[in-house]
Every structure is written in C-alpha cells, then in structure tokens.
Design an enzyme around this catalytic site. Structure first.
Site, PDB file in Angstrom:
ATOM      1  CG  ASP A  46       8.601  -3.343 -13.340  1.00 18.96           C
ATOM      2  OD1 ASP A  46       9.495  -3.070 -12.515  1.00 18.96           O
ATOM      3  OD2 ASP A  46       8.780  -3.347 -14.572  1.00 18.96           O
ATOM      4  NE  ARG A  47       1.105  -0.256  -7.315  1.00 21.41           N
ATOM      5  CZ  ARG A  47       0.762   0.941  -6.905  1.00 21.41           C
ATOM      6  NH1 ARG A  47       1.643   1.916  -6.869  1.00 21.41           N
ATOM      7  NH2 ARG A  47      -0.465   1.174  -6.519  1.00 21.41           N
TER       8      ARG A  47
END
Length: 185
Positions: A46-47
């Site tokens: 995930d970012r």
C-alpha cells in the site's frame, strides 16, 4: 537467468511504475527509484506502507510469490496504537474474522522499536496519553490492507507498517528508497 530486485519502498510511493490516478498532482511511483526495463512488482504494498518489495522479470516466480495457494510468508513490523494484550495477540494467532472472511492464523509477537529504523516523512502521529507498541507479524495470505484490518479488528489500529520479509528475501541492509539485486530462490 531471472533477475530479482529487492527494493525498500518509502512511505507515499505507489507500488507500480506509472500513476493512472487522478489528474493534477502526480503521485510518486517505482519509476522514480528503479530504472530497469522488464522487471515488475511481485505483489503490492500500500501507498501508506513501507518496506520490502520484490521485483522480477520472471513471470512464474512473480506468480509463485503472489499466489494465495503458495502461502508464501510475509513478515511485517507493525507499530500499533495501544498496548497489545495477550488476548489481542492470541486473537491474531487464531485468525481474525474480517468482512471478507476469517484470516489464516498469523504468527505474532511483541518487539521493541526496531533498531536503525529510518524516520518516516511525515512522522507518525504521537499522542502523550495513548501508548503504542510494536509487533512482528507474519501472514501467509495477501488480502487488501489485511494487516491493518487485522490489527484494527482486535482493537490495535496500525500507525506504521513496514514489510521486512517475503519468503526467503529480507530487507536487511537496504536503505529506504534503494534497491539491490538478489539471487532467485
């Protein structure tokens, strides 16, 4: 011969080479850090998560790393809000019921704040009145935002998430935003 790249992904970087998101402010991608033709990410991070990503030019290896059937273990350091109790850790060890079903049991134990941990930009929010703790957590599946959802389900919201191991590959010694070649396993 396959090429395998180990990359320490910084916070706020997409785990892809191009940004097909919204117009306006472009988001950071892997292309800012890795200029090697023909390699692709084996899985996502995930970012808002940091740490180890494996990239390869070998489609079969990429599939083996990402396949739920392979049950390749992935280990994370997780900074959580709250002081983890034995009961909360036991819930994670048994598997947690999420909206998309019960997770496989996790291996989890308390750790101190990892040594030589790089600062995060922006820093994790700090609240004097709420303690936090660190877990080493290993899962063998890869649902969307799974670790964050698991810790939240037992009352321990994730503040910071760093992947440190995927199967036989470790983050050891790779500086944030840097990569190195690794032999295929």
């Amino acid at each position: 011969m396959s090429r395998v790249i180990l990359f320490n992904k910084p916070y706020d970087v997409l785990s892809q080479f191009t940004d097909k998101g919204t117009e306006g402010s472009p988001r950071r991608t892997l292309s800012e850090f890795i200029d090697i033709p023909g390699v692709y990410a084996a899985g996502r991070l995930d970012r808002d998560s940091e740490g180890l990503m494996v990239l390869t030019d070998d489609g079969k290896l990429q599939a083996r790393i990402t396949s739920p059937r392979a049950k390749m273990p992935k280990t994370y350091w997780v900074q959580v809000e709250g002081a983890p109790s034995t009961d909360q850790l036991d819930q994670l060890r048994r598997g947690v019921v999420l909206k998309d079903g019960k997770t496989r049991p996790a291996k989890v134990h308390l750790i101190g704040e990892p040594e030589d941990l790089w600062p995060r930009d922006p820093p994790v929010r700090f609240r004097k009145t709420v303690p936090d703790g660190w877990l080493a957590l290993t899962i063998t599946e890869g649902r969307n935002r799974q670790v964050r959802r698991m810790t939240a389900a037992v009352g321990l919201p994730t503040l910071r998430l760093i992947r440190v191991r995927i199967g036989p590959w470790k983050l050891d010694g790779i500086a944030q935003g840097c990569w190195q070649d690794a032999p295929p396993k």
